[in-house]
Write a protein that holds these residues in place. Structure first.
Motif, PDB file in Angstrom:
ATOM      1  N   ILE A   6      37.817  39.100  41.701  1.00 45.70           N
ATOM      2  CA  ILE A   6      38.304  37.745  41.440  1.00 45.70           C
ATOM      3  C   ILE A   6      37.199  36.730  41.655  1.00 45.70           C
ATOM      4  O   ILE A   6      37.007  35.819  40.837  1.00 45.70           O
ATOM      5  CB  ILE A   6      39.528  37.428  42.333  1.00 45.70           C
ATOM      6  CG1 ILE A   6      40.761  38.174  41.816  1.00 45.70           C
ATOM      7  CG2 ILE A   6      39.791  35.919  42.364  1.00 45.70           C
ATOM      8  CD1 ILE A   6      41.964  38.046  42.724  1.00 45.70           C
ATOM      9  N   GLN A   7      36.437  36.873  42.740  1.00 49.79           N
ATOM     10  CA  GLN A   7      35.348  35.937  42.993  1.00 49.79           C
ATOM     11  C   GLN A   7      34.270  36.041  41.928  1.00 49.79           C
ATOM     12  O   GLN A   7      33.728  35.025  41.463  1.00 49.79           O
ATOM     13  CB  GLN A   7      34.751  36.180  44.372  1.00 49.79           C
ATOM     14  CG  GLN A   7      33.713  35.131  44.771  1.00 49.79           C
ATOM     15  CD  GLN A   7      34.251  33.710  44.718  1.00 49.79           C
ATOM     16  OE1 GLN A   7      35.264  33.400  45.354  1.00 49.79           O
ATOM     17  NE2 GLN A   7      33.601  32.840  43.943  1.00 49.79           N
ATOM     18  N   GLU A   8      33.958  37.270  41.503  1.00 48.83           N
ATOM     19  CA  GLU A   8      32.940  37.442  40.461  1.00 48.83           C
ATOM     20  C   GLU A   8      33.425  36.851  39.135  1.00 48.83           C
ATOM     21  O   GLU A   8      32.635  36.290  38.374  1.00 48.83           O
ATOM     22  CB  GLU A   8      32.600  38.927  40.294  1.00 48.83           C
ATOM     23  CG  GLU A   8      31.414  39.162  39.388  1.00 48.83           C
ATOM     24  CD  GLU A   8      30.824  40.559  39.528  1.00 48.83           C
ATOM     25  OE1 GLU A   8      29.965  40.922  38.691  1.00 48.83           O
ATOM     26  OE2 GLU A   8      31.199  41.283  40.472  1.00 48.83           O
ATOM     27  N   GLN A   9      34.711  36.961  38.888  1.00 50.39           N
ATOM     28  CA  GLN A   9      35.298  36.396  37.671  1.00 50.39           C
ATOM     29  C   GLN A   9      35.192  34.870  37.688  1.00 50.39           C
ATOM     30  O   GLN A   9      34.838  34.247  36.677  1.00 50.39           O
ATOM     31  CB  GLN A   9      36.768  36.835  37.599  1.00 50.39           C
ATOM     32  CG  GLN A   9      37.467  36.578  36.307  1.00 50.39           C
ATOM     33  CD  GLN A   9      38.763  37.370  36.221  1.00 50.39           C
ATOM     34  OE1 GLN A   9      38.830  38.353  35.493  1.00 50.39           O
ATOM     35  NE2 GLN A   9      39.789  36.958  36.927  1.00 50.39           N
ATOM     36  N   ILE A  10      35.496  34.264  38.828  1.00 55.01           N
ATOM     37  CA  ILE A  10      35.358  32.810  38.965  1.00 55.01           C
ATOM     38  C   ILE A  10      33.901  32.396  38.763  1.00 55.01           C
ATOM     39  O   ILE A  10      33.594  31.428  38.055  1.00 55.01           O
ATOM     40  CB  ILE A  10      35.877  32.341  40.335  1.00 55.01           C
ATOM     41  CG1 ILE A  10      37.397  32.508  40.414  1.00 55.01           C
ATOM     42  CG2 ILE A  10      35.488  30.884  40.600  1.00 55.01           C
ATOM     43  CD1 ILE A  10      37.976  32.263  41.795  1.00 55.01           C
ATOM     44  N   PRO A 132      44.694  40.679  37.847  1.00 53.28           N
ATOM     45  CA  PRO A 132      44.806  42.091  38.231  1.00 53.28           C
ATOM     46  C   PRO A 132      46.268  42.534  38.257  1.00 53.28           C
ATOM     47  O   PRO A 132      47.142  41.756  38.661  1.00 53.28           O
ATOM     48  CB  PRO A 132      44.186  42.128  39.637  1.00 53.28           C
ATOM     49  CG  PRO A 132      43.267  40.945  39.678  1.00 53.28           C
ATOM     50  CD  PRO A 132      43.939  39.898  38.847  1.00 53.28           C
ATOM     51  N   PRO A 133      46.565  43.759  37.834  1.00 50.94           N
ATOM     52  CA  PRO A 133      47.950  44.230  37.749  1.00 50.94           C
ATOM     53  C   PRO A 133      48.742  44.071  39.037  1.00 50.94           C
ATOM     54  O   PRO A 133      49.936  43.751  39.007  1.00 50.94           O
ATOM     55  CB  PRO A 133      47.791  45.711  37.377  1.00 50.94           C
ATOM     56  CG  PRO A 133      46.484  45.790  36.688  1.00 50.94           C
ATOM     57  CD  PRO A 133      45.609  44.772  37.347  1.00 50.94           C
ATOM     58  N   GLU A 134      48.090  44.272  40.186  1.00 46.05           N
ATOM     59  CA  GLU A 134      48.804  44.188  41.455  1.00 46.05           C
ATOM     60  C   GLU A 134      49.210  42.752  41.812  1.00 46.05           C
ATOM     61  O   GLU A 134      50.027  42.536  42.716  1.00 46.05           O
ATOM     62  CB  GLU A 134      47.971  44.785  42.591  1.00 46.05           C
ATOM     63  CG  GLU A 134      46.651  44.091  42.862  1.00 46.05           C
ATOM     64  CD  GLU A 134      45.488  44.676  42.080  1.00 46.05           C
ATOM     65  OE1 GLU A 134      44.346  44.620  42.595  1.00 46.05           O
ATOM     66  OE2 GLU A 134      45.717  45.201  40.969  1.00 46.05           O
ATOM     67  N   LEU A 135      48.638  41.767  41.094  1.00 43.50           N
ATOM     68  CA  LEU A 135      48.971  40.370  41.341  1.00 43.50           C
ATOM     69  C   LEU A 135      49.832  39.769  40.239  1.00 43.50           C
ATOM     70  O   LEU A 135      50.231  38.599  40.326  1.00 43.50           O
ATOM     71  CB  LEU A 135      47.684  39.537  41.475  1.00 43.50           C
ATOM     72  CG  LEU A 135      46.735  39.922  42.615  1.00 43.50           C
ATOM     73  CD1 LEU A 135      45.498  39.033  42.603  1.00 43.50           C
ATOM     74  CD2 LEU A 135      47.440  39.840  43.961  1.00 43.50           C
ATOM     75  N   LEU A 136      50.130  40.544  39.207  1.00 45.35           N
ATOM     76  CA  LEU A 136      50.818  40.001  38.038  1.00 45.35           C
ATOM     77  C   LEU A 136      52.216  39.496  38.363  1.00 45.35           C
ATOM     78  O   LEU A 136      52.578  38.370  38.004  1.00 45.35           O
ATOM     79  CB  LEU A 136      50.882  41.057  36.929  1.00 45.35           C
ATOM     80  CG  LEU A 136      51.594  40.616  35.656  1.00 45.35           C
ATOM     81  CD1 LEU A 136      50.888  39.428  35.019  1.00 45.35           C
ATOM     82  CD2 LEU A 136      51.685  41.778  34.666  1.00 45.35           C
TER      83      LEU A 136
END
Length: 229
Positions: A6-10, A132-136
């Motif tokens: 997530i941080q790398e995506q940001i 991410p699927p686990e956060l959907l």
């Protein structure tokens, strides 16, 4: 792993802010010739026309508002827009591009965002595929809370189509949700990228409480419109 990606995506979207529009407008590395460009924009227009069918509304929340490509479309149907993005860089591009008193900007990471109001329409483009699927389910529950009864959600995202990406980048359907993306200067980042089938997206929206309709354009886009009753 989830926090790291997530941080790398940001970081990727912050670094990509100044070149993001090249992707949408088919410029530079994304220019694959007139025929493909025409096909792309024809399909963009299909989605824009579907968005216009929402009709006039008072208040819109745009999540992951980016550089303003869709914010300017939302100004055609909404009186007030609250635009949220994690990147101050894209917010500044959006603000300078639109220069509209009807748009309020907030810099918020959508993974930590909590709804504090209800809106007539909640819109986001090319964002759901990065969750991410686990956060959907958690995200969709928050989405549902942010739509007022009788209000709508409108989602736009990508289909897996190799001509949608840069001409020096090959899309591989290898089953992995983690994808590599390069900037013009060669820097490389890992992001989450999930290509949704219409049935799966419709089921997810229905499970959270929306009455939804999901469609696809011929090549490039999947889009969904849902109503909260």
């Amino acid at each position: 792993m989830t926090d790291k990606i997530i941080q790398e995506q940001i970081d990727y979207y912050r670094a990509r802010a100044s070149e993001y529009d090249e992707w949408f407008y088919r410029i530079g590395r994304y220019d694959r010739g007139d025929e493909i460009k025409e096909r792309w924009f024809n399909e963009v227009n299909v989605v824009k026309q579907a968005l216009q069918q929402v009709g006039q509304v008072e208040e819109i929340l745009e999540l992951a508002s980016g550089t303003g490509i869709w914010t300017q479309e939302l100004l055609n149907i909404g009186k007030k827009i609250t635009a949220i993005d994690a990147s101050e860089e894209v917010i500044e591009i959006n603000r300078s591009k639109l220069n509209s008193p009807n748009v309020e900007y907030r810099q918020i990471d959508l993974f930590t965002w909590e709804p504090d109001a209800e809106y007539d329409l909640v819109f986001f483009s090319f964002w759901l595929s990065h969750v991410p699927p686990e956060l959907l389910d958690f995200f969709l529950t928050k989405l549902y809370k942010s739509v007022r009864v009788g209000g709508q959600v409108f989602i736009v995202d990508s289909r897996l189509e190799h001509t949608s990406t840069a001409n020096n980048h090959i899309l591989i359907d290898d089953g992995s949700i983690y994808k590599s993306r390069k900037l013009n200067d060669g820097r490389e980042f890992q992001i989450v990228k999930i290509y949704y089938h219409p049935d799966k997206l419709q089921n997810k929206l229905t499970q959270v409480g929306f009455q939804a309709n999901v469609k696809q354009t011929d090549n490039y886009f999947i889009y969904a419109n849902g109503t909260k009753f």
